[in-house]
Each structure stands twice: as structure tokens, then as C-alpha cells.
Scaffold this active site. Structure first.
Site, short mmCIF file in Angstrom:
data_model
loop_
_atom_site.label_atom_id
_atom_site.label_comp_id
_atom_site.label_asym_id
_atom_site.label_seq_id
_atom_site.Cartn_x
_atom_site.Cartn_y
_atom_site.Cartn_z
CG ASP A 1 0.86 0.68 8.24
OD1 ASP A 1 1.35 1.24 9.11
OD2 ASP A 1 1.25 -0.28 7.84
CE1 TYR B 1 9.88 -1.22 10.70
CE2 TYR B 1 11.86 -0.19 9.64
CZ TYR B 1 10.22 -0.90 9.27
OH TYR B 1 9.65 -0.89 8.37
CG ASP C 1 6.93 -3.59 13.31
OD1 ASP C 1 6.62 -4.07 13.67
OD2 ASP C 1 6.42 -2.36 11.87
CG ASN D 1 8.97 -5.85 10.61
OD1 ASN D 1 7.55 -5.71 10.42
ND2 ASN D 1 8.61 -5.39 10.69
#
Length: 254
Positions: free
Chosen positions: A241, A105, A144, A146
Site C-alpha cells: 500500500d 518506522y 515511513d 507516518n
């Protein structure tokens, strides 16, 4: 072999929104999570079928955290990059006979970009870490990250230039990572596919209108390219989400 990665944005909440049903339906060999947002002992997850569970909890309560559920016990498990610990619980590395699996992450630069310098320094350390693993055996990376790498990877590229997750600096670090010997498995198979995203804002109507970003990835050592059979994004799966991303490849989990 089938792998799934999902930023669940709080596993306890996601379990109440159908996580277990999807987990059983997809029947992955390796299932990776980001943003579990819990501490040890806060969930008793019965996954069945002999899945081994590996968790990296953040020291801060209700924050970050990663996990991997595997049908096969790995040869080794590592928490963090330089050290075998990491206060934000952002990375797990599992070693198998034929490859390493890394789930992560990536730190968010924050809306005001106040954490961008830390993010960029973290990216450099992470890239070198992956290069070290790749020198030993092939690597699969998921999570993720980002960042939407290119304009095709988000709905409103023009309006988001230099916003967190789409700065030139963050996109450049993704370019550097791929240039270090890795490939974006989804773009490897579908270089021109548009309107396929993995994250949507919680603002009303955004997901229904598919105004999203593709920031969840499966990366692979470039030499694994011939073994990749499918890379998909399960946009219809709710509960977070983010939605799950899936990789299938001809590689033994051992």
C-alpha cells in the site's frame, strides 16, 4: 550513490508481488525496508551482488520490523535509540565512513489517537538521537514517518485535519525535526509539486484515483543539500500500500 526506502507491509507478501524484480532493476547501493512483518528464519532472501543484510525484528510476530540491504559493510550497526535493542523493531542505524544511515518506522498514533502521547514522546527522543549523530557526521534518515507534513502532502487535507497522521501535534514534531538541522529532500528539490504520494488506502479505487498521502521520506542533514541530485517517488511500483521512495546524491558509500 542511490538509496531506496520502501514500507513493504509484509515482505513475504511483497516478494510474491514483484519485490525482487524491482530490487534488481533499481540497483540501489542501500535499500531500506519498513514493516517487514517477519521473524528471523522466516525468509531466505537471495539478493545477489554481495548485499549485506541487516534486520531488526519486532518481538511481536507479524508486526513492524525494519531491514537494510547494503553493498558495503558498515562500520557499525545499532538497533534502537537509547539501547542497542528495541522491542518493536522500528529503527536501524548503519554507520559508514562519510555518514550515518537511519531507517525507521515511526509509531502510528492509531485511528482513535490512543497512541498519540507515546508517539509524541518517541518523536522527541528520536530527534535528540539524530542530533547526537549529526554532531559526529552527516545523517540520512528514511522510512515511513507516518505523517503528512503539510497540506500539499495529501490529497484531502481539509477532510483529514486532526486525523491520525495529520494532527497538528504530529505535523509540529516534523517541523521541529526539520528545524533541528534536517531537510525533506523531496520538498528541497520540488517545493511546489502536487499529487505525488507514497501511501494509499486499500479501499477500492483509492490508488487508481491517486487519493494518497506522502508519509514516506528521505531526510538529510542540511549540510548535505549541495550533494542531493534527485529525490523521487516510484508511484508506479506496486506490491504494497506504500510505494518506494528514492534518493540520489553525490556521496561515497564507504
Amino acid at each position: 550513490m542511490k538509496l531506496v526506502s520502501w514500507n513493504v507491509n509484509g515482505l513475504r507478501a511483497c516478494v510474491n508481488k514483484g519485490f525482487t524484480d524491482y530490487f534488481k532493476e533499481v540497483d540501489a547501493d542501500l535499500f531500506c525496508l519498513q514493516e517487514t512483518k517477519l521473524q528471523e528464519g522466516q525468509i531466505d532472501l537471495d539478493l545477489g551482488d554481495g548485499y549485506k543484510q541487516y534486520w531488526n525484528y519486532a518481538e511481536k510476530k507479524g508486526y513492524s520490523g525494519t531491514a537494510v540491504f547494503s553493498k558495503v559493510e558498515p562500520l557499525s550497526v545499532r538497533y534502537g535509540i537509547e539501547e542497542d535493542s528495541e522491542p518493536e523493531g522500528r529503527i536501524l542505524t548503519l554507520e559508514f565512513e562519510n555518514f550515518y544511515l537511519v531507517t525507521l518506522y515511526t509509531p502510528n498514533a492509531k485511528r482513535d489517537l490512543s497512541r498519540l502521547p507515546y508517539r509524541l514522546e518517541w518523536e522527541d527522543r528520536f530527534r535528540e538521537y539524530l542530533r547526537g549523530l549529526d554532531a559526529v557526521k552527516p545523517v540520512l534518515v528514511c522510512g515511513d514517518l507516518n505523517v503528512a507534513h503539510n497540506e500539499i502532502d495529501l490529497k484531502n487535507a481539509k477532510g483529514n485535519h486532526n486525523n491520525s497522521g495529520f494532527t497538528l501535534e504530529e505535523r509540529g514534531k516534523m517541523t521541529d525535526l526539520l528545524a533541528a538541522g534536517f531537510l525533506d529532500t523531496f520538498r528541497h528539490l520540488y517545493p511546489e509539486r502536487t499529487d505525488v504520494y507514497s501511501w494509499w488506502s486499500n479501499m477500492p479505487g483509492v490508488r487508481a484515483r491517486n487519493v494518497g498521502w506522502r508519509i514516506d521520506y528521505f531526510l538529510a542533514s542540511a549540510r548535505l543539500a549541495p550533494k542531493i541530485t534527485e529525490a523521487s517517488i516510484a508511484c508506479d511500483i506496486l506490491g504494497s500500500d506504500h510505494c518506494p521512495v528514492v534518493l540520489e546524491l553525490e556521496l561515497e558509500l564507504a
